[in-house]
Design a protein around this motif. Sequence first.
Motif, mmCIF file in Angstrom:
data_model
loop_
_atom_site.group_PDB
_atom_site.id
_atom_site.type_symbol
_atom_site.label_atom_id
_atom_site.label_comp_id
_atom_site.label_asym_id
_atom_site.label_seq_id
_atom_site.Cartn_x
_atom_site.Cartn_y
_atom_site.Cartn_z
ATOM 1 N N ARG A 196 30.108 89.747 3.315
ATOM 2 C CA ARG A 196 29.064 88.948 3.939
ATOM 3 C C ARG A 196 28.964 89.258 5.436
ATOM 4 O O ARG A 196 27.898 89.162 6.016
ATOM 5 C CB ARG A 196 29.367 87.461 3.678
ATOM 6 C CG ARG A 196 28.441 86.472 4.374
ATOM 7 C CD ARG A 196 29.221 85.685 5.389
ATOM 8 N NE ARG A 196 28.451 84.940 6.340
ATOM 9 C CZ ARG A 196 27.798 85.459 7.366
ATOM 10 N NH1 ARG A 196 27.683 86.752 7.487
ATOM 11 N NH2 ARG A 196 27.221 84.698 8.251
ATOM 12 N N PHE A 197 30.081 89.669 6.056
ATOM 13 C CA PHE A 197 30.046 89.914 7.495
ATOM 14 C C PHE A 197 29.757 91.372 7.860
ATOM 15 O O PHE A 197 29.658 91.690 9.038
ATOM 16 C CB PHE A 197 31.339 89.431 8.168
ATOM 17 C CG PHE A 197 31.279 87.984 8.544
ATOM 18 C CD1 PHE A 197 30.649 87.588 9.718
ATOM 19 C CD2 PHE A 197 31.800 87.011 7.715
ATOM 20 C CE1 PHE A 197 30.550 86.252 10.054
ATOM 21 C CE2 PHE A 197 31.712 85.670 8.041
ATOM 22 C CZ PHE A 197 31.085 85.297 9.217
ATOM 23 N N PRO A 233 26.909 93.209 7.489
ATOM 24 C CA PRO A 233 25.684 93.337 8.294
ATOM 25 C C PRO A 233 25.794 92.669 9.665
ATOM 26 O O PRO A 233 25.269 93.199 10.650
ATOM 27 C CB PRO A 233 24.611 92.648 7.452
ATOM 28 C CG PRO A 233 25.257 92.129 6.244
ATOM 29 C CD PRO A 233 26.676 92.531 6.212
ATOM 30 N N THR A 234 26.503 91.548 9.742
ATOM 31 C CA THR A 234 26.665 90.841 11.019
ATOM 32 C C THR A 234 27.361 91.736 12.035
ATOM 33 O O THR A 234 26.925 91.862 13.173
ATOM 34 C CB THR A 234 27.506 89.570 10.816
ATOM 35 O OG1 THR A 234 26.926 88.809 9.763
ATOM 36 C CG2 THR A 234 27.552 88.736 12.068
ATOM 37 N N ASP A 260 25.160 94.659 13.147
ATOM 38 C CA ASP A 260 24.199 94.211 14.167
ATOM 39 C C ASP A 260 24.870 94.151 15.530
ATOM 40 O O ASP A 260 24.308 94.563 16.537
ATOM 41 C CB ASP A 260 23.663 92.805 13.840
ATOM 42 C CG ASP A 260 22.601 92.852 12.764
ATOM 43 O OD1 ASP A 260 22.198 93.973 12.416
ATOM 44 O OD2 ASP A 260 22.198 91.780 12.288
ATOM 45 N N ARG A 303 34.940 85.229 15.798
ATOM 46 C CA ARG A 303 34.228 84.822 14.583
ATOM 47 C C ARG A 303 35.198 84.298 13.531
ATOM 48 O O ARG A 303 34.950 83.302 12.867
ATOM 49 C CB ARG A 303 33.482 86.016 13.982
ATOM 50 C CG ARG A 303 32.142 86.244 14.578
ATOM 51 C CD ARG A 303 31.452 87.411 13.897
ATOM 52 N NE ARG A 303 30.454 87.992 14.765
ATOM 53 C CZ ARG A 303 29.316 87.413 15.082
ATOM 54 N NH1 ARG A 303 29.015 86.246 14.549
ATOM 55 N NH2 ARG A 303 28.466 87.972 15.897
#
Lengths: 266, 280
Positions: free
Chosen positions: A165-166, A168-169, A172, A214
């Motif tokens: 889930r992370f 793409p984060t 970016d 994070r």
Amino acid sequence: MSNMIIGRYVPGNSIIHRLDPRAKLILSVSFIILIFLANNWLGYLILGLFTLLAVASTKISLAIYLKGLKPVLWLIVFTIVLQLFFSPSGHVYWAFGPFTVTNTGIINAVYVFLRFLFIILMSTVLTLTTQPLALADALEYLMKPLLKIKFPVYELSLMLAIALRFVPTLMDETVKVMNAQRARGVDFANGSIVKRSKAIVPILIPLFVGAIQRAIDLGDAMEARGYQGGENRTKFRVLAWQRRDSLAVLVFMCVLVILVGTRFLM
Amino acid sequence: MENIIEVKNISYQYPSSTSKALDNLSFSVTKGEWVAIIGHNGSGKSTLAKLLNYLLVADAGEILIDGQLVNEANMWTVRNKVGMVFQNPENQFVGATVADDVAFGLENRGIERERMLALVPAALKEVQMDVFADREPTHLSGGQKQRVALAGIIAVAPKIIILDEATAMLDPKGRKEVIAAIRKLKDRLGKELTVISITHDIDEAADADRILVINDGQLVEEGTPATIFSSGQRLLALGLDVPYAEQLKLALKNLDVDVPEEYLDEERLVQWLWQLNLKM
């Protein structure tokens, strides 16, 4: 970043897309083992047809598959060359110093090439038609027997799901950091390899610091929402084994039987 | 009136710090109240939020949530009663999709799947995110992610919602959407829901029934938004912004215009302004 291996999932609604990720995962792994059972041209022909059938039924353009082959192209070429020039036995066609080209060498080179091709195509079928998260779910299910030896299966699969889930984060964020540094005059595209590698370090540091922050925040958020570890949790997302999944296994078993048959025939 | 939150003489100091983040702080919140806690950056207000939920443990003093002492033995029941929306929209999104994220709290509480299938869409509908149920977080705006976080809390129906700077990282549109969603929820649940909104956005604080002003870990002022904002100079001295309407009032006062003493929100200030010359 679009040619990343992870998350190459291509949305679609083909029969392969709709198969249970557990079925796809088991069959893909079994297929790789199966490939090594083939020892003659008929076996390879059957495997080839089966692979093509799987590729065709995903309804994804062949160009995407070929793109998947590109990164491993040199590995394939290297292995073929090795097989071709260094086979010690068989009828010699051509020899120069340590290099000999024999008939068994040529046959082996062709077989190795086909093995590579089939394995890559089949695993590409798996990754193109299955969401990474569905794969993580499948993996969790298949690892469940390990719970008996106190292996943290649920924790591991949640970790995997959060990592996915992370992706793409963090990508970016990488782009943001790179842009911020480009704006200050850092050149990532030119210069010697040493110079370009040095430019990477200042990207990694803010990226790691950010990722750790994070992780701390996410840990707080998870605890605040009542996360206490894997036990006693229920699951919102469930996998449902259907008739088509059993059918896929059946087709695979048929290929297996035929393949074993060719070993005796030829 | 029943006190749902009671904070008694709590102090907290971060291990790496030389001064106390919270220093002998006490206050209480009655059931169904909407309380805003304001203070400048580093005033200790986020530390307070984490203490209420046992994410941090107070050095001294005690906290009662719904009559229950916040300690290690009670931490999970306390967390069941307190839902938190954090500042960073990205860093509290656990699920791979919107629906998965809303279900996370339910999964943790061991709710059967059949009930989740009803609760998740209902919670998403409440914050108007139901059409995004299958979306991945990368394709959502900050305001949308915060509304999903709110839906995740609505689904588990806590008695208290703490908004820890929940709108600080949003653009004005996202901020409005999130505040509207919270207000709608509060209107629906009425006395059953207590809202603690920790913020340095004064307009958000203006919605509260009561405001607590925290400075250097201590409670410096307490009162309705009207009374707090009317002491504009004091807020500025504490490093806080004064609402736009209040700033305008201050500027008018400096021009020797006779302005009313009580707090006016923008709408009421406009009402007062257009009537000003009529009276003259």
